[in-house]
Scaffold this motif. Sequence first.
Motif, PDB file in Angstrom:
ATOM      1  N   UNK A   9       0.874  -1.147   0.059  1.00 12.59           N
ATOM      2  CA  UNK A   9      -0.139  -0.143  -0.073  1.00 12.59           C
ATOM      3  C   UNK A   9       0.897   1.150  -0.095  1.00 12.59           C
ATOM      4  N   UNK A  10       2.016   1.256   0.613  1.00  4.04           N
ATOM      5  CA  UNK A  10       2.784   2.495   0.613  1.00  4.04           C
ATOM      6  C   UNK A  10       3.590   2.458  -0.649  1.00  4.04           C
ATOM      7  N   UNK A  15       4.266   5.591  -5.622  1.00  2.00           N
ATOM      8  CA  UNK A  15       4.003   5.710  -7.136  1.00  2.00           C
ATOM      9  C   UNK A  15       3.273   7.014  -7.696  1.00  2.00           C
ATOM     10  N   UNK A  16       2.207   7.341  -6.794  1.00  2.00           N
ATOM     11  CA  UNK A  16       1.017   8.191  -7.062  1.00  2.00           C
ATOM     12  C   UNK A  16       1.907   9.386  -6.757  1.00  2.00           C
ATOM     13  N   UNK A  17       2.680   9.635  -5.688  1.00  2.00           N
ATOM     14  CA  UNK A  17       3.475  10.910  -5.267  1.00  2.00           C
ATOM     15  C   UNK A  17       4.557  11.299  -6.276  1.00  2.00           C
ATOM     16  N   UNK A  18       5.061  10.158  -6.987  1.00  2.00           N
ATOM     17  CA  UNK A  18       6.360  10.116  -7.796  1.00  2.00           C
ATOM     18  C   UNK A  18       5.587  10.878  -9.298  1.00  2.00           C
ATOM     19  N   UNK A  44      12.046   9.939  -4.345  1.00  2.00           N
ATOM     20  CA  UNK A  44      10.977   8.845  -4.401  1.00  2.00           C
ATOM     21  C   UNK A  44      11.260   7.676  -5.143  1.00  2.00           C
ATOM     22  N   UNK A  45      12.052   7.819  -6.307  1.00  2.00           N
ATOM     23  CA  UNK A  45      12.217   6.755  -7.119  1.00  2.00           C
ATOM     24  C   UNK A  45      13.199   5.790  -6.495  1.00  2.00           C
ATOM     25  N   UNK A  46      14.190   6.267  -5.662  1.00  2.00           N
ATOM     26  CA  UNK A  46      14.861   5.355  -4.818  1.00  2.00           C
ATOM     27  C   UNK A  46      14.252   4.625  -3.677  1.00  2.00           C
ATOM     28  N   UNK A  47      13.492   5.328  -2.939  1.00  2.00           N
ATOM     29  CA  UNK A  47      12.715   4.660  -2.095  1.00  2.00           C
ATOM     30  C   UNK A  47      11.864   3.680  -2.733  1.00  2.00           C
ATOM     31  N   UNK A  48      11.224   3.712  -3.764  1.00  2.00           N
ATOM     32  CA  UNK A  48      10.201   2.865  -4.395  1.00  2.00           C
ATOM     33  C   UNK A  48      11.053   1.557  -4.724  1.00  2.00           C
ATOM     34  N   UNK A  49      12.404   1.898  -5.144  1.00  2.00           N
ATOM     35  CA  UNK A  49      13.353   0.764  -5.676  1.00  2.00           C
ATOM     36  C   UNK A  49      13.488  -0.149  -4.238  1.00  2.00           C
ATOM     37  N   UNK A  50      13.732   0.671  -3.373  1.00  5.76           N
ATOM     38  CA  UNK A  50      14.251   0.121  -2.008  1.00  5.76           C
ATOM     39  C   UNK A  50      12.891  -0.793  -1.528  1.00  5.76           C
ATOM     40  N   UNK A  51      11.738  -0.293  -1.534  1.00  2.00           N
ATOM     41  CA  UNK A  51      10.462  -1.035  -1.128  1.00  2.00           C
ATOM     42  C   UNK A  51      10.119  -2.257  -2.167  1.00  2.00           C
ATOM     43  N   UNK A  52      10.482  -1.979  -3.342  1.00  2.00           N
ATOM     44  CA  UNK A  52      10.097  -3.367  -4.107  1.00  2.00           C
ATOM     45  C   UNK A  52      11.236  -4.200  -3.833  1.00  2.00           C
ATOM     46  N   UNK A  53      12.299  -3.940  -3.565  1.00  2.00           N
ATOM     47  CA  UNK A  53      13.224  -4.925  -3.154  1.00  2.00           C
ATOM     48  C   UNK A  53      12.960  -5.741  -1.788  1.00  2.00           C
ATOM     49  N   UNK A  54      12.075  -4.826  -0.727  1.00  2.00           N
ATOM     50  CA  UNK A  54      11.977  -5.276   0.283  1.00  2.00           C
ATOM     51  C   UNK A  54      10.570  -6.080   0.306  1.00  2.00           C
ATOM     52  N   UNK A  55       9.507  -6.025  -0.768  1.00  2.00           N
ATOM     53  CA  UNK A  55       8.657  -6.730  -1.075  1.00  2.00           C
ATOM     54  C   UNK A  55       8.992  -8.095  -1.601  1.00  2.00           C
TER      55      UNK A  55
END
Length: 68
Positions: A9-10, A15-18, A44-55
């Motif tokens: 969800x985060x 992605x919407x914020x980006x 935000x792109x960097x954070x998205x990448x980190x979250x995708x790895x975490x998922x």
Amino acid sequence: MTVASNVKQCLASLKGAKETLSNLALKSSDEQAKRTFHESMLEVEEIISDLQKRIGHLEFEEPQYKGK
């Protein structure tokens, strides 16, 4: 709600914020504002990448969360 669901969800929210930051960077007429929006979008792109790895890690550890 599970941790995996919360992280996904985060990710969707980020992605919407980006996209919003990207649109603001394109539409702004102020060069400083454009730079600020663009730099924020890159962060935000960097954070998205980190979250995708975490998922991916969460789904590997708990296969029942895959695709949910």
